[in-house]
Write a protein that holds these residues in place. Structure first.
Motif, short mmCIF file in Angstrom:
data_model
loop_
_atom_site.label_atom_id
_atom_site.label_comp_id
_atom_site.label_asym_id
_atom_site.label_seq_id
_atom_site.Cartn_x
_atom_site.Cartn_y
_atom_site.Cartn_z
N GLU A 154 59.14 -11.84 -80.49
CA GLU A 154 57.94 -12.12 -79.70
C GLU A 154 58.24 -12.08 -78.20
N THR A 155 59.31 -12.75 -77.80
CA THR A 155 59.68 -12.78 -76.37
C THR A 155 60.11 -11.40 -75.89
N GLU A 156 60.85 -10.67 -76.74
CA GLU A 156 61.30 -9.32 -76.38
C GLU A 156 60.11 -8.39 -76.16
N LEU A 157 59.13 -8.47 -77.05
CA LEU A 157 57.95 -7.62 -76.93
C LEU A 157 57.18 -7.93 -75.65
N GLN A 158 57.03 -9.21 -75.34
CA GLN A 158 56.34 -9.62 -74.11
C GLN A 158 57.09 -9.10 -72.87
N ALA A 159 58.42 -9.21 -72.90
CA ALA A 159 59.23 -8.76 -71.76
C ALA A 159 59.10 -7.25 -71.57
N LEU A 160 59.17 -6.50 -72.68
CA LEU A 160 59.05 -5.04 -72.60
C LEU A 160 57.67 -4.63 -72.09
N TYR A 161 56.65 -5.32 -72.56
CA TYR A 161 55.29 -5.02 -72.09
C TYR A 161 55.17 -5.28 -70.57
N ASN A 182 57.13 3.17 -60.85
CA ASN A 182 58.49 3.59 -61.16
C ASN A 182 58.58 4.00 -62.64
N PRO A 183 58.08 5.20 -62.97
CA PRO A 183 58.02 5.63 -64.38
C PRO A 183 59.38 5.63 -65.07
N SER A 184 60.47 5.92 -64.33
CA SER A 184 61.79 5.96 -64.97
C SER A 184 62.19 4.57 -65.48
N ALA A 185 61.84 3.51 -64.74
CA ALA A 185 62.15 2.15 -65.18
C ALA A 185 61.29 1.76 -66.38
N ALA A 186 60.07 2.31 -66.44
CA ALA A 186 59.15 1.98 -67.53
C ALA A 186 59.50 2.73 -68.81
N GLU A 187 60.17 3.88 -68.70
CA GLU A 187 60.41 4.74 -69.86
C GLU A 187 61.22 4.04 -70.95
N ARG A 188 62.29 3.33 -70.55
CA ARG A 188 63.12 2.64 -71.56
C ARG A 188 62.29 1.60 -72.31
N ALA A 189 61.48 0.84 -71.59
CA ALA A 189 60.63 -0.17 -72.23
C ALA A 189 59.65 0.48 -73.19
N LYS A 190 59.08 1.60 -72.77
CA LYS A 190 58.12 2.33 -73.63
C LYS A 190 58.79 2.76 -74.94
N GLN A 191 59.97 3.36 -74.82
CA GLN A 191 60.66 3.85 -76.02
C GLN A 191 61.05 2.70 -76.95
N LEU A 192 61.47 1.57 -76.39
CA LEU A 192 61.83 0.42 -77.22
C LEU A 192 60.62 -0.14 -77.96
N ILE A 193 59.47 -0.17 -77.27
CA ILE A 193 58.24 -0.66 -77.92
C ILE A 193 57.84 0.27 -79.06
N LEU A 194 57.87 1.58 -78.81
CA LEU A 194 57.48 2.56 -79.84
C LEU A 194 58.45 2.56 -81.01
N GLU A 195 59.73 2.28 -80.71
CA GLU A 195 60.75 2.30 -81.75
C GLU A 195 60.73 1.02 -82.59
N LYS A 196 60.64 -0.15 -81.92
CA LYS A 196 60.74 -1.42 -82.64
C LYS A 196 59.40 -1.99 -83.09
N TYR A 255 50.50 -3.18 -78.27
CA TYR A 255 51.34 -2.82 -77.14
C TYR A 255 51.81 -1.36 -77.25
N ALA A 256 52.09 -0.93 -78.47
CA ALA A 256 52.49 0.46 -78.69
C ALA A 256 51.34 1.40 -78.33
N GLU A 257 50.13 1.01 -78.70
CA GLU A 257 48.96 1.83 -78.35
C GLU A 257 48.77 1.87 -76.84
N PHE A 258 49.04 0.76 -76.21
CA PHE A 258 48.87 0.69 -74.75
C PHE A 258 49.84 1.62 -74.03
#
Length: 821
Positions: A615-622, A632-646, A652-655
């Motif tokens: 729960e905390t990890e998902l909130q942090a990634l969002y 800063n799209p490059s900083a956001a990319e890792r968070a995006k991939q982690l959300i889509l993967e996990k 949040y994945a839809e967002f």
């Protein structure tokens, strides 16, 4: 007989001089008696009040602008008390005849202020001695009475009543030479009422009048320049102040005019001209305060690029050591710090600010600003905790309310950050200790105990040194003033050691420690015992880390600390949860409070890497993605991939797949046609075709106003093909991105229904339940039960009514595609 003749003759003369007759003798008699019988006392009262105001006035040099006139506003009782002025309701005693004072007391049982007395006297003169004939006033002194009446009302902050008096005087004196003076006060009154258009219009008419007296021109220039400044016309105000400076020869007023002009020019960014104006103010200054403040303002206009920093620095350092200027060293050091900062010498600037706070305080606001500048340096380096310590000191020292109020929210935000920071630090330390073996813990705490012993030994050495110095110092004390010195509990005999309490540094240190232990940090104000406690950064740190003022006798034993380390799994997990929650909050605060996206991103990625709960990890990634996907799209990319993967099946994945990128304002006619086609396909139950068409359109027209409508329709397609759970995710994304649109509101209503335990049951003609696979609980059209079973209808009546209410004004219908303006 002779007595009666004289009485009759006197009566005849008195009646002949009545204000009801328009004769030469009547006019002269009423003119004389108006002034010396009543109006004289009114004018004296008015002048006495204005003189007292001018005498007790203190400039606020930290406000954006000083005032030209020092008698416009009455200072408060508290201010008068601080200035040593008698706090009496009348300000100054009014000296009139006993008879008149007795009449006033009869008319007004309560005591009147001086301005109220002046107003009363002027009104009395008008009522008793006015000579109105055919709408024209024949008594010339009544003009002066109306002016006193208007002024008394103006300086009581009653501009509307003052305007009434000025309008009356202009109406009854149509050809009087003094009407221009009444016009000047009329324009001034309009300015007081903030009717700047009329004020400006009246002032301009007066400036075109070539018959104005020199005294009227002086007054006009002062009133007009202040009105222009209040109206926000700064350039015009500067021009008018130049005119005022030329007209007025009084050096004190000239100094104020030049200083105000300098403040306006500095505000406009014209530092060179501002400096010249402040130099003029310094040369004309008639008091020490104005000289010092002018020098400080001159320093503030320093231009780091073109000006001679070394020369200006040498001049200020030299002047700060001269005579009475030495008492204002803290202000000069503050000015030197500002100069060094503008010259790009940051380290040198900090040295000057540090020197400023070590000197004796001459202006509390300057002391606060020096603390603020030191804290600002730490703040710019992202060291918010160190900045908070200095901001706390700045807040406590400042006495200019607007600046203090601006700093208040900043200090509160830093305190919130400090709470989380020290909680993380404390819990990290405890969690680290839980992973150590017993030998490692003993070694760790032995080292900690050695540090405590060294610190306490140093403090004891300093205490003894201070005690020795205090004993060697010869103090002269008037024992007679301090009472019986034989009493062991007297002020002199603190803790059994003879001598003045404040001469003993050890006693002071102990006293401060005990005071803080009982009262905490308190602001230096009246009623400090009942005032709200002010927690400093240090207090918050000690509270978070569990540090107490009183030392524990077992503090030298390793077991004292080891016993406190948690051993139960649930306790350790709770510590980790608290630590991660605080870290999540810390990351959000960095962004929300200070817009420090880079530090917030680093903090949240550190949290993700520390293996926190889902729960905390998902909130942090969002949070990371939402802060960075545009900037800063490059900083956001890792968070995006982690959300889509996990977390692929979350809102949040839809967002992160389709975040809102801009406001939608227009709709293309082609898009409207496509939406009609997509809705028709949905109506024909060709859900996959409708879905495919919608996805293609969203890629092609990502900023069209109908995007929310497409997303809502697509959610219904998903509900028909993939089921309720996926439909809920898409509706959550719609509500998240377009909360204020009709589609977002409809999505919120549907989610409340879909997430509840209510189920829509449909029945065939025989009353048997129909349970179609993948049928969503909500459809875009009216959902009516096909059951003809009365019992079943009755059971589902309330459910169907709720659905029908929710489906009114269906946003899916293509009938109203144009956005509402």
């Amino acid at each position: 007989m002779k007595k009666y003749i004289l009485l009759a003759l006197g009566s005849a003369v008195f009646l002949a001089c009545s204000p009801r007759k328009d004769g030469y003798l009547n006019r002269k008699y009423q003119d004389f008696t108006t002034f010396y019988n009543v109006l004289f006392n009114g004018e004296e009262a008015l002048n006495a009040e204005l003189k007292q105001r001018d005498k007790s006035y203190r400039d606020n040099f930290h406000a954006p602008y000083i005032k030209l006139l020092t008698y416009e506003e009455q200072i408060s009782s508290a201010q008068m008390e601080n200035l040593g002025v008698s706090d009496n309701e009348n300000g100054l005693p009014f000296r009139g005849s006993d008879n008149e004072n007795n009449q006033t007391a009869v008319l007004n049982p309560t005591r009147l202020s001086i301005l109220e007395i002046a107003e009363l006297k002027a009104q009395k003169a008008i009522d008793k001695h006015s000579m109105m004939f055919k709408g024209e006033e024949k008594n010339k002194t009544i003009f002066d009475a109306y002016l006193v009446l208007a002024k008394a009302r103006l300086f009581q902050n009653k501009p509307l009543e003052a305007l009434d008096a000025l309008n009356t005087v202009q109406k009854i004196y149509k050809k009087d030479k003094r009407l221009s003076l009444a016009k000047v006060y009329e324009a001034y009154t309009y300015g007081k009422m903030k009717d700047y258009y009329r004020a400006d219009e009246t002032f301009r008419e007066l400036k075109e009048n070539k018959k104005l007296k020199k005294s009227e021109k002086k007054l006009l220039s002062i009133f007009y320049s202040e009105m222009l400044l209040n109206a926000g016309k700064k350039e015009e105000a500067v021009t008018e102040l130049e005119s005022a400076y030329k007209l007025n020869k009084n050096k004190k007023l000239r100094s104020r005019i030049a200083f105000l002009r300098g403040q306006i020019l500095a505000n406009l960014g014209k530092n060179e001209e501002a400096r010249e104006s402040f130099v003029t103010a310094y040369k004309n200054a008639r008091n020490f305060e104005f000289e010092v403040k002018s020098q400080v303002e001159i320093a503030k206009t320093f231009n780091g690029k073109d000006d001679d920093y070394e020369g200006a620095k040498e001049y200020l350092e030299k002047i700060s050591k001269k005579g009475t200027y030495a008492s204002r060293k803290n202000e000069f050091y503050y000015a030197l710090g500002l100069m060094a900062k503008k010259a790009g010498k940051k380290e040198e600037a900090q040295e000057f600010f540090q020197k400023s706070i070590k000197e004796k305080v001459s202006d509390p606001q300057v002391r606060g600003l020096a603390y603020y500048e030191i804290g600002k340096k730490f703040f710019e380096d992202n060291d918010y905790l160190s900045a908070g310590v200095y901001y706390d000191s700045a807040y406590a020292a400042m006495n200019y309310a607007p600046a203090k109020e601006e700093l208040k929210s900043l200090t509160e935000n830093i305190k919130d950050i400090s709470k989380n920071y020290y909680l993380i630090k404390k819990n990290d330390s405890i969690l680290k200790l839980t992973k150590m073996s017993n030998d490692e813990r003993i070694a760790f705490f032995n080292k900690h105990i050695e540090g405590i012993k060294a610190k306490e030994a140093k403090e004891e050495l300093e205490r003894k040194k201070a005690e020795k110095e205090s004993k060697n110092r010869v103090e002269t004390v008037d024992f007679a003033l301090l009472g019986n010195t034989d009493n062991n509990n007297s002020f002199l005999d603190f803790n059994g050691s003879k001598g003045f309490y404040f001469a003993n540094q050890a006693n002071i240190s102990k006293g401060e420690k005990e005071f803080k232990q009982i009262w905490g940090n308190r602001a230096l104000t009246d009623n400090w015992r009942t005032s709200t406690k002010m927690n400093s950064i240090e207090d918050l740190k000690n509270e978070a880390l569990g540090i107490t003022a009183a030392p524990d006798p077992r503090r030298y034993e390793p077991d004292f600390y080891i016993e406190k380390i948690p051993t139960k799994t649930e306790e350790i997990l709770a510590l980790k949860k608290d630590r991660d929650t605080a870290s999540l909050g810390l990351g959000r605060m960095y962004e929300n409070f200070f817009s420090n996206t880079s530090l917030a991103t680093k903090t949240l990625y550190d949290l993700v890497d520390s293996k926190t709960d889902e729960e905390t990890e998902l909130q942090a990634l969002y949070q990371i993605f939402s802060m960075n996907y545009e900037k800063n799209p490059s900083a956001a990319e890792r968070a995006k991939q982690l959300i889509l993967e996990k977390y692929p099946y979350t809102s949040y994945a839809e967002f992160v797949k389709n975040p809102k990128k801009a406001d939608f304002t227009t709709s293309d006619s082609e898009v409207e046609k496509i939406y009609t086609q997509a809705f028709a396909l949905y109506s024909e139950e060709k859900f996959d075709d409708s879905k495919k068409l919608i996805e293609e359109t969203l890629q092609k027209y990502p900023k069209d106003v109908l995007v929310p409508k497409f997303i809502l329709l697509n959610a219904f397609n998903t509900g028909k093909t993939a089921g309720k759970e996926i439909m809920i995710l898409q509706l959550e994304q719609l509500m998240l991105n377009y909360a204020k649109t009709p589609e977002g509101i409809k999505a919120k209503e549907m989610l409340q229904y879909l997430k509840s335990d209510i189920k829509v049951e449909q029945f065939d003609d025989n009353g048997n339940p129909i349970s179609p696979k993948n049928e969503p609980a909500f459809a875009p059209q009216n959902v009516n039960s096909s059951s003809t079973n009365p019992e079943r209808i009755q059971q589902n009546n309330s459910k169907q009514r709720n659905l029908q209410e929710m489906q009114q004004d269906d946003p899916l219908q293509p009938k109203d595609l144009k956005p509402k303006k």
